[in-house]
Design an enzyme around this catalytic site. Structure first.
Site, mmCIF file in Angstrom:
data_model
loop_
_atom_site.group_PDB
_atom_site.id
_atom_site.type_symbol
_atom_site.label_atom_id
_atom_site.label_comp_id
_atom_site.label_asym_id
_atom_site.label_seq_id
_atom_site.Cartn_x
_atom_site.Cartn_y
_atom_site.Cartn_z
ATOM 1 N N LYS A 52 0.857 -1.062 0.032
ATOM 2 C CA LYS A 52 0.056 -0.031 0.028
ATOM 3 C C LYS A 52 0.962 1.098 0.193
ATOM 4 C CE LYS A 52 -4.113 -1.755 1.883
ATOM 5 N NZ LYS A 52 -3.615 -3.307 2.592
ATOM 6 N N GLU A 111 -3.933 6.693 8.634
ATOM 7 C CA GLU A 111 -5.341 7.211 7.755
ATOM 8 C C GLU A 111 -6.571 7.855 8.701
ATOM 9 O OE1 GLU A 111 -6.729 4.736 4.760
ATOM 10 O OE2 GLU A 111 -4.704 5.070 3.505
ATOM 11 N N HIS A 135 -15.283 -8.390 5.815
ATOM 12 C CA HIS A 135 -14.252 -8.281 4.489
ATOM 13 C C HIS A 135 -14.587 -9.137 3.300
ATOM 14 C CE1 HIS A 135 -12.504 -5.052 6.538
ATOM 15 N NE2 HIS A 135 -12.171 -5.816 7.596
ATOM 16 N N ARG A 149 -5.728 -8.344 -10.522
ATOM 17 C CA ARG A 149 -6.042 -9.666 -11.017
ATOM 18 C C ARG A 149 -7.502 -9.525 -11.739
ATOM 19 N NH1 ARG A 149 -7.093 -9.398 -5.567
ATOM 20 N NH2 ARG A 149 -9.226 -9.427 -5.095
HETATM 21 C C1 MV4 Z 1 -10.706 2.105 5.277
HETATM 22 C C2 MV4 Z 1 -11.921 2.301 6.017
HETATM 23 C C3 MV4 Z 1 -12.287 3.518 6.322
HETATM 24 N N1 MV4 Z 1 -11.232 4.541 6.468
HETATM 25 N N2 MV4 Z 1 -9.779 3.124 5.324
HETATM 26 C C4 MV4 Z 1 -11.054 -2.556 4.365
HETATM 27 C C5 MV4 Z 1 -10.297 -3.402 3.483
HETATM 28 C C6 MV4 Z 1 -9.362 -2.581 2.847
HETATM 29 N N3 MV4 Z 1 -9.385 -2.777 1.484
HETATM 30 C C7 MV4 Z 1 -9.502 -1.181 3.024
HETATM 31 N N4 MV4 Z 1 -10.698 -1.149 3.971
HETATM 32 C C8 MV4 Z 1 -11.060 -0.134 4.684
HETATM 33 N N5 MV4 Z 1 -10.387 1.203 4.634
HETATM 34 C C9 MV4 Z 1 -10.208 4.354 5.803
HETATM 35 N N6 MV4 Z 1 -9.066 5.379 5.877
HETATM 36 C C10 MV4 Z 1 -12.731 0.999 5.925
HETATM 37 C C11 MV4 Z 1 -12.413 0.306 5.288
HETATM 38 C C12 MV4 Z 1 -13.345 -1.225 5.220
HETATM 39 C C13 MV4 Z 1 -13.884 -1.530 4.258
HETATM 40 C C14 MV4 Z 1 -13.920 -1.129 3.006
HETATM 41 C C15 MV4 Z 1 -14.258 -1.688 1.703
HETATM 42 C C16 MV4 Z 1 -15.392 -2.743 2.006
HETATM 43 C C17 MV4 Z 1 -15.734 -3.017 3.224
HETATM 44 C C18 MV4 Z 1 -14.661 -2.644 4.352
HETATM 45 C C19 MV4 Z 1 -15.290 -3.167 5.728
HETATM 46 C C20 MV4 Z 1 -14.773 -2.399 6.719
HETATM 47 C C21 MV4 Z 1 -13.931 -1.570 6.723
#
Ligand code: MV4
Length: 480
Positions: A115, A199, A234, A291
């Protein structure tokens, strides 16, 4: 390109081979001892046993798969998703052995696998990102200063993490030190890389991702968005295209941003750029998946494309056959992931035999499936059985079709997430389009699902009684 080896199993192996066959390309399956009788093995022109059931003794053995490819004169390897699909060393080994890896070059996979490297790669491109820092942090005092300037709540993320692993929400300064130490030790043991960063925590985001496709000549297009907010721990549950909250302007802005992310890492092939969308409809770049994704069919249905065909064409060095201005969204598509998991028992894997297994068929229904009646479900792999995909002219039509298809899908012998899918599709918050990534946590419980079943049983009984009474009345009616 005359022969493709598919380094995967289940529905995605079959999905890839279907397009290869359509294009007149021969297919090779690989399989483990647990998959001797699996449909993907029979579907291929040739099939090779590569090892024991555990994936680290079969589907993850890159060297073995390359050796098999060489001995069978394979021109290209399609990795599907999971397993070796985002392993830069495997992509590199293919490159070194003169086998085409159907995917991006190893450099792009490597950048997007971190990341922090991803943030670094896109920083000159003016892409909106969540307020935060772009380097690993270990000093607690410095972390406190940064958190204060961003404002709580903040989120600690592992640079090497994925799928929410190694993420920690911190509500207040008093919790920062302990949460940071936990995040670092978790990341170290899970990924062998303890780098974490900070973040701003976006509290109720929607998860929207953009499909991109790039050729080796510098052309990059986007194929609009998928809405993936309906997820459980997730794990995505229902995906759709288009999203009901994007305006044409926002869609174009996000598409442009996604194209820039792809350009930033010299991307080739199919990729997905993930964004968060906050309550005020600000979007932020999160990461890029290098992917073909599980949920790619909803994009295919609303754009009328075959993403695997495009992958193969650009892997052969061809120029992208479509231009951005040729693309538009028509209709609405939904995908439900059908897992062998018990929604009434904490979604624990439900093992056993598929005593009855009958797929729904009909206009607007597509099932990307990897199983058949009589099979045992192996315990070694992801428990996804299939993807149920519906396509209608409107969102409402796609939802109705999904409910109908769930009812027509007959599975006995194991528990599946089909009833959970019906729960989502019938829920008011889902139907209204007003939901975020907390949907399942907010609304789902096994009691709610049971209550729905009870109501349905009651209604069915009432209808039966009414019908019975009417028949009785008819019999009593005098002839006239
Ligand atoms: C976040 C967020 C809130 N704020 N970043 C979860 C997996 C990863 N790909 C990034 N994720 C998140 N990042 C910030 N700054 C909330 C999530 C997140 C989330 C993101 C996408 C789909 C489902 C999720 C479930 C919980 C948290």
């Amino acid at each position: 390109m005359k022969k493709i080896l598919v380094a995967n199993r289940g529905e995605i192996a079959i999905r890839v081979m279907r397009t290869a066959k359509k294009m007149g390309i021969k297919t090779v399956a690989v399989y483990s001892t647990a998959d001797r009788n699996a449909p993907h093995v029979r579907y291929a022109d040739e099939a090779v046993l590569i090892g024991e059931a555990p994936s680290n003794q079969s589907y993850l053995l890159g060297d073995k798969i390359i050796a098999v490819s060489k001995s069978l004169n394979v021109d290209a390897i399609h990795p599907g998703y999971g397993f070796l699909s985002e392993n830069p060393d495997f992509a590199e080994a293919c490159e070194e052995n003169n086998i085409t890896f159907i995917g991006p070059r190893s450099k792009a996979i490597r950048i997007m696998g971190s990341k922090l490297a991803a943030k670094d790669a896109v920083k000159e491109y003016n892409i909106p990102m969540v307020p935060g820092i772009d380097e690993a942090i270990t000093d607690v005092k410095k972390a406190k200063d940064i958190a204060k300037s961003i404002g709580y709540p903040i989120l600690i993320k592992a640079s090497a993490g994925g799928g929410g692993k190694g993420m920690r929400v911190v509500e207040k300064e008093a919790d920062l030190e302990s949460q940071m130490n936990r995040a670092i030790s978790e990341a170290t043991s899970a990924f062998g890389d303890g780098s974490v960063f900070i973040e701003k925590y976006v509290t109720s985001p929607r998860h929207i991702e953009i499909q991109v496709m790039a050729d080796a000549h510098g052309n990059v297009i986007h194929l609009f968005e998928r809405e993936c907010s309906i997820q459980r721990r997730h794990q995505k549950v229902v995906e759709e295209a288009p999203s009901s909250v994007l305006t044409p302007e926002l869609r174009e802005q996000m598409g442009e941003a996604a194209i820039k992310v792809a350009k930033a890492c010299d991307y080739v092939g199919a990729g997905t750029v993930e964004f968060l969308l906050d309550d005020d409809k600000n979007f932020y770049f999160l990461e890029m998946n290098t992917r073909l994704q599980v949920e790619h069919p909803v994009t295919e249905l609303v754009t009328g494309t075959d993403l695997v065909e495009l992958q193969i064409k650009v892997a052969r060095g061809e120029t992208l056959p479509i231009k951005q201005e040729d693309l538009n969204i028509e209709g609405h598509a939904l995908e439900l992931r059908v897992y062998a998991e018990d929604p009434l028992n904490d979604f624990l894997p439900s093992v056993g035999r598929l005593d009855i297994y009958k797929l729904p068929v009909g206009k607007g229904i597509r099932v990307d499936n990897g199983f058949e009646e009589g099979m045992d479900i192996p315990i070694y792999y992801d428990p996804m059985l299939s993807k149920l995909i519906t396509f209608g002219s409107t969102r409402e039509e796609a939802i109705q079709l999904m409910i109908k298809a769930i009812r027509a899908y007959k599975i006995e012998g194991i528990q599946t997430t089909l009833p959970f899918g019906a729960f989502v599709c019938e829920h008011e918050a889902f139907r209204s389009g007003d939901f975020d990534t907390h949907f399942v946590k907010k609304y789902y419980s096994k009691e709610a699902l049971k209550a729905k079943h009870k109501d349905e049983a009651k209604i069915a009984a009432l209808i039966a009684v009414k019908h019975y009474m009417e028949e009785q009345n008819k019999l009593r009616l005098p002839n006239n």
